[in-house]
Design a protein around this motif. Structure first.
Motif, PDB file in Angstrom:
ATOM      1  N   GLU A 102      12.201 -21.020  18.666  1.00 54.43           N
ATOM      2  CA  GLU A 102      13.020 -22.019  17.987  1.00 54.43           C
ATOM      3  C   GLU A 102      13.659 -22.984  18.981  1.00 54.43           C
ATOM      4  OE1 GLU A 102      13.535 -22.575  14.569  1.00 54.43           O
ATOM      5  OE2 GLU A 102      11.727 -21.344  14.600  1.00 54.43           O
ATOM      6  N   LEU A 103      14.195 -22.451  20.063  1.00 59.47           N
ATOM      7  CA  LEU A 103      14.843 -23.294  21.062  1.00 59.47           C
ATOM      8  C   LEU A 103      13.839 -24.260  21.701  1.00 59.47           C
ATOM      9  CD1 LEU A 103      17.387 -23.981  22.703  1.00 59.47           C
ATOM     10  CD2 LEU A 103      16.696 -22.216  24.336  1.00 59.47           C
ATOM     11  N   ILE A 104      12.633 -23.758  21.967  1.00 61.97           N
ATOM     12  CA  ILE A 104      11.612 -24.605  22.579  1.00 61.97           C
ATOM     13  C   ILE A 104      11.171 -25.700  21.622  1.00 61.97           C
ATOM     14  CG2 ILE A 104       9.268 -24.642  23.517  1.00 61.97           C
ATOM     15  CD1 ILE A 104       9.799 -21.762  24.526  1.00 61.97           C
ATOM     16  N   VAL A 105      10.993 -25.374  20.341  1.00 58.20           N
ATOM     17  CA  VAL A 105      10.611 -26.386  19.348  1.00 58.20           C
ATOM     18  C   VAL A 105      11.695 -27.448  19.234  1.00 58.20           C
ATOM     19  CG1 VAL A 105      10.214 -26.797  16.885  1.00 58.20           C
ATOM     20  CG2 VAL A 105       9.050 -24.912  18.039  1.00 58.20           C
ATOM     21  N   GLU A 106      12.947 -27.022  19.191  1.00 56.07           N
ATOM     22  CA  GLU A 106      14.052 -27.986  19.117  1.00 56.07           C
ATOM     23  C   GLU A 106      14.056 -28.911  20.336  1.00 56.07           C
ATOM     24  OE1 GLU A 106      17.602 -25.739  18.687  1.00 56.07           O
ATOM     25  OE2 GLU A 106      17.091 -24.974  16.695  1.00 56.07           O
ATOM     26  N   ALA A 107      13.800 -28.349  21.512  1.00 57.31           N
ATOM     27  CA  ALA A 107      13.776 -29.161  22.728  1.00 57.31           C
ATOM     28  C   ALA A 107      12.599 -30.133  22.706  1.00 57.31           C
ATOM     29  CB  ALA A 107      13.686 -28.249  23.954  1.00 57.31           C
ATOM     30  N   ALA A 108      11.460 -29.680  22.196  1.00 56.48           N
ATOM     31  CA  ALA A 108      10.289 -30.556  22.104  1.00 56.48           C
ATOM     32  C   ALA A 108      10.560 -31.727  21.174  1.00 56.48           C
ATOM     33  CB  ALA A 108       9.077 -29.761  21.621  1.00 56.48           C
ATOM     34  N   LEU A 109      11.191 -31.469  20.050  1.00 57.52           N
ATOM     35  CA  LEU A 109      11.502 -32.537  19.110  1.00 57.52           C
ATOM     36  C   LEU A 109      12.521 -33.511  19.702  1.00 57.52           C
ATOM     37  CD1 LEU A 109      11.627 -30.568  15.730  1.00 57.52           C
ATOM     38  CD2 LEU A 109       9.868 -32.172  16.497  1.00 57.52           C
ATOM     39  N   GLU A 110      13.483 -32.991  20.427  1.00 57.01           N
ATOM     40  CA  GLU A 110      14.482 -33.870  21.044  1.00 57.01           C
ATOM     41  C   GLU A 110      13.832 -34.766  22.095  1.00 57.01           C
ATOM     42  OE1 GLU A 110      17.726 -35.987  22.185  1.00 57.01           O
ATOM     43  OE2 GLU A 110      17.324 -34.864  20.347  1.00 57.01           O
ATOM     44  N   ALA A 142      10.695 -35.728  22.056  1.00 58.40           N
ATOM     45  CA  ALA A 142       9.881 -36.695  21.314  1.00 58.40           C
ATOM     46  C   ALA A 142      10.737 -37.804  20.724  1.00 58.40           C
ATOM     47  CB  ALA A 142       9.111 -35.976  20.204  1.00 58.40           C
ATOM     48  N   ARG A 143      11.946 -37.457  20.307  1.00 61.02           N
ATOM     49  CA  ARG A 143      12.846 -38.453  19.723  1.00 61.02           C
ATOM     50  C   ARG A 143      13.452 -39.365  20.791  1.00 61.02           C
ATOM     51  NH1 ARG A 143      17.726 -39.734  19.363  1.00 61.02           N
ATOM     52  NH2 ARG A 143      18.343 -37.998  20.715  1.00 61.02           N
ATOM     53  N   SER A 144      13.872 -38.777  21.902  1.00 62.09           N
ATOM     54  CA  SER A 144      14.610 -39.547  22.907  1.00 62.09           C
ATOM     55  C   SER A 144      13.699 -40.311  23.867  1.00 62.09           C
ATOM     56  CB  SER A 144      15.526 -38.617  23.707  1.00 62.09           C
ATOM     57  OG  SER A 144      14.776 -37.639  24.401  1.00 62.09           O
ATOM     58  N   GLU A 145      12.452 -39.879  24.016  1.00 66.68           N
ATOM     59  CA  GLU A 145      11.517 -40.545  24.922  1.00 66.68           C
ATOM     60  C   GLU A 145      10.230 -40.857  24.151  1.00 66.68           C
ATOM     61  OE1 GLU A 145      11.038 -38.412  28.599  1.00 66.68           O
ATOM     62  OE2 GLU A 145      13.117 -37.714  28.560  1.00 66.68           O
ATOM     63  N   PRO A 146      10.268 -41.859  23.279  1.00 60.84           N
ATOM     64  CA  PRO A 146       9.180 -42.092  22.333  1.00 60.84           C
ATOM     65  C   PRO A 146       7.851 -42.509  22.950  1.00 60.84           C
ATOM     66  CG  PRO A 146      10.756 -43.906  22.273  1.00 60.84           C
ATOM     67  CD  PRO A 146      11.375 -42.833  23.100  1.00 60.84           C
ATOM     68  N   HIS A 147       7.841 -42.934  24.193  1.00 60.95           N
ATOM     69  CA  HIS A 147       6.592 -43.426  24.787  1.00 60.95           C
ATOM     70  C   HIS A 147       5.917 -42.401  25.697  1.00 60.95           C
ATOM     71  CE1 HIS A 147       7.793 -47.195  23.090  1.00 60.95           C
ATOM     72  NE2 HIS A 147       8.855 -47.276  23.864  1.00 60.95           N
ATOM     73  N   ALA A 148       6.409 -41.169  25.702  1.00 59.88           N
ATOM     74  CA  ALA A 148       5.867 -40.151  26.603  1.00 59.88           C
ATOM     75  C   ALA A 148       5.433 -38.917  25.820  1.00 59.88           C
ATOM     76  CB  ALA A 148       6.905 -39.771  27.650  1.00 59.88           C
ATOM     77  N   GLU A 204      10.142 -41.234  13.929  1.00 57.49           N
ATOM     78  CA  GLU A 204      11.312 -40.773  14.682  1.00 57.49           C
ATOM     79  C   GLU A 204      10.905 -39.890  15.852  1.00 57.49           C
ATOM     80  OE1 GLU A 204      15.612 -38.498  13.923  1.00 57.49           O
ATOM     81  OE2 GLU A 204      14.246 -38.868  12.253  1.00 57.49           O
ATOM     82  N   TYR A 205       9.813 -39.122  15.660  1.00 59.60           N
ATOM     83  CA  TYR A 205       9.311 -38.219  16.703  1.00 59.60           C
ATOM     84  C   TYR A 205       7.854 -38.594  17.003  1.00 59.60           C
ATOM     85  CZ  TYR A 205      13.313 -35.544  14.927  1.00 59.60           C
ATOM     86  OH  TYR A 205      14.559 -35.146  14.517  1.00 59.60           O
ATOM     87  N   PRO A 206       7.616 -39.769  17.591  1.00 61.79           N
ATOM     88  CA  PRO A 206       6.260 -40.320  17.629  1.00 61.79           C
ATOM     89  C   PRO A 206       5.222 -39.483  18.364  1.00 61.79           C
ATOM     90  CG  PRO A 206       7.780 -41.642  18.946  1.00 61.79           C
ATOM     91  CD  PRO A 206       8.605 -40.701  18.150  1.00 61.79           C
ATOM     92  N   SER A 207       5.571 -38.861  19.495  1.00 60.07           N
ATOM     93  CA  SER A 207       4.558 -38.108  20.221  1.00 60.07           C
ATOM     94  C   SER A 207       4.136 -36.848  19.475  1.00 60.07           C
ATOM     95  CB  SER A 207       5.052 -37.742  21.627  1.00 60.07           C
ATOM     96  OG  SER A 207       6.213 -36.946  21.572  1.00 60.07           O
TER      97      SER A 207
END
Length: 229
Positions: A14-22, A24-30, A98-101
């Motif tokens: 759960e923690l890893i998924v939350e970090a992955a989504l964050e 994806a949200r905060s760095e949309p081009h990577a 919102e979470y493009p990658s």
């Protein structure tokens, strides 16, 4: 001098998924990578492999979370079967942008989890409320699901590869006709300005509306036998 004790992070899925989504949200081009996740969580990147065998498995779990977010939201908004489906479809593309990658992978990676199954259940439930059953029900589900997944992923990919792009689907559908002499294409020439004014989310809305109009008319086509009468 007192000894400095590093704060240990207790990793779980759960923690890893939350970090992955964050990320994806905060760095949309990577892309979200295990290396970047490790940096964000303050752990060695190899620690991710204790919870996910590959990046695809992590992406699958993140996509499943996005499916659950979308369906939970749509169920919370009252309305007719059509209004709730429209809410669901628009929320789906908003989440993809919102979470493009993560959203960009929706057309090629199947989540196969409770969020995804709950989404299938929701779509079938609302289409059944619309009066569909049997083959017509499954065809309508396939049309909605396939269009949303493919178009939502395409819009998310556009955000990833377009520096400074807004995450609202406003990237032009047709940016230019280049040096083509439009007088040779009279229909395009006549509608040039209107065509150039279309953006990605306008195309998405039009596609969803066309499918739901077909559902309301009871004319969801069976592509194996041709259009419905």
């Amino acid at each position: 001098m007192p000894e400095t004790v590093a704060k240990r992070v207790r990793l779980d899925r759960e923690l890893i998924v939350e970090a992955a989504l964050e990320l994806a949200r905060s760095e949309p081009h990577a892309d979200v990578t295990f290396r970047r996740l490790g940096e964000a969580l303050g752990v060695d990147a190899t620690a991710m492999y204790r919870h996910f065998r590959s990046k695809n498995e992590l992406t699958r779990a993140a996509l499943d979370r996005l499916r659950a977010m979308t369906t939970d939201y749509a169920r919370s908004v009252p309305g007719t079967w059509r209004e709730q489906l429209e809410t669901h479809m628009m929320r789906f593309v908003e989440v993809s942008l919102e979470y493009p990658s993560i959203g960009a992978q929706a057309a090629v990676i199947d989540p196969v989890g409770p969020g995804d199954t709950g989404t299938v259940e929701f779509l079938l439930e609302k289409l059944t409320e619309a009066g569909l059953e049997g083959g017509a029900l499954i065809r309508a589900y396939a049309a909605l699901s396939g269009f949303a997944l493919s178009h939502g992923a395409a819009l998310a990919h556009e955000v990833m590869v377009t520096p400074g792009a807004a995450r609202d689907g406003s990237i032009p559908w047709i940016s230019t006709f280049g040096t083509v002499r439009l007088s040779d294409y009279p229909f395009v020439d006549a509608h040039r300005d209107a065509l150039l004014a279309i953006d990605g989310v306008t195309v998405y809305r039009a596609g969803i509306a066309a499918i739901l109009d077909s559902v309301e008319r009871g004319t969801v086509a069976d592509v194996r036998s041709g259009p419905a009468a």
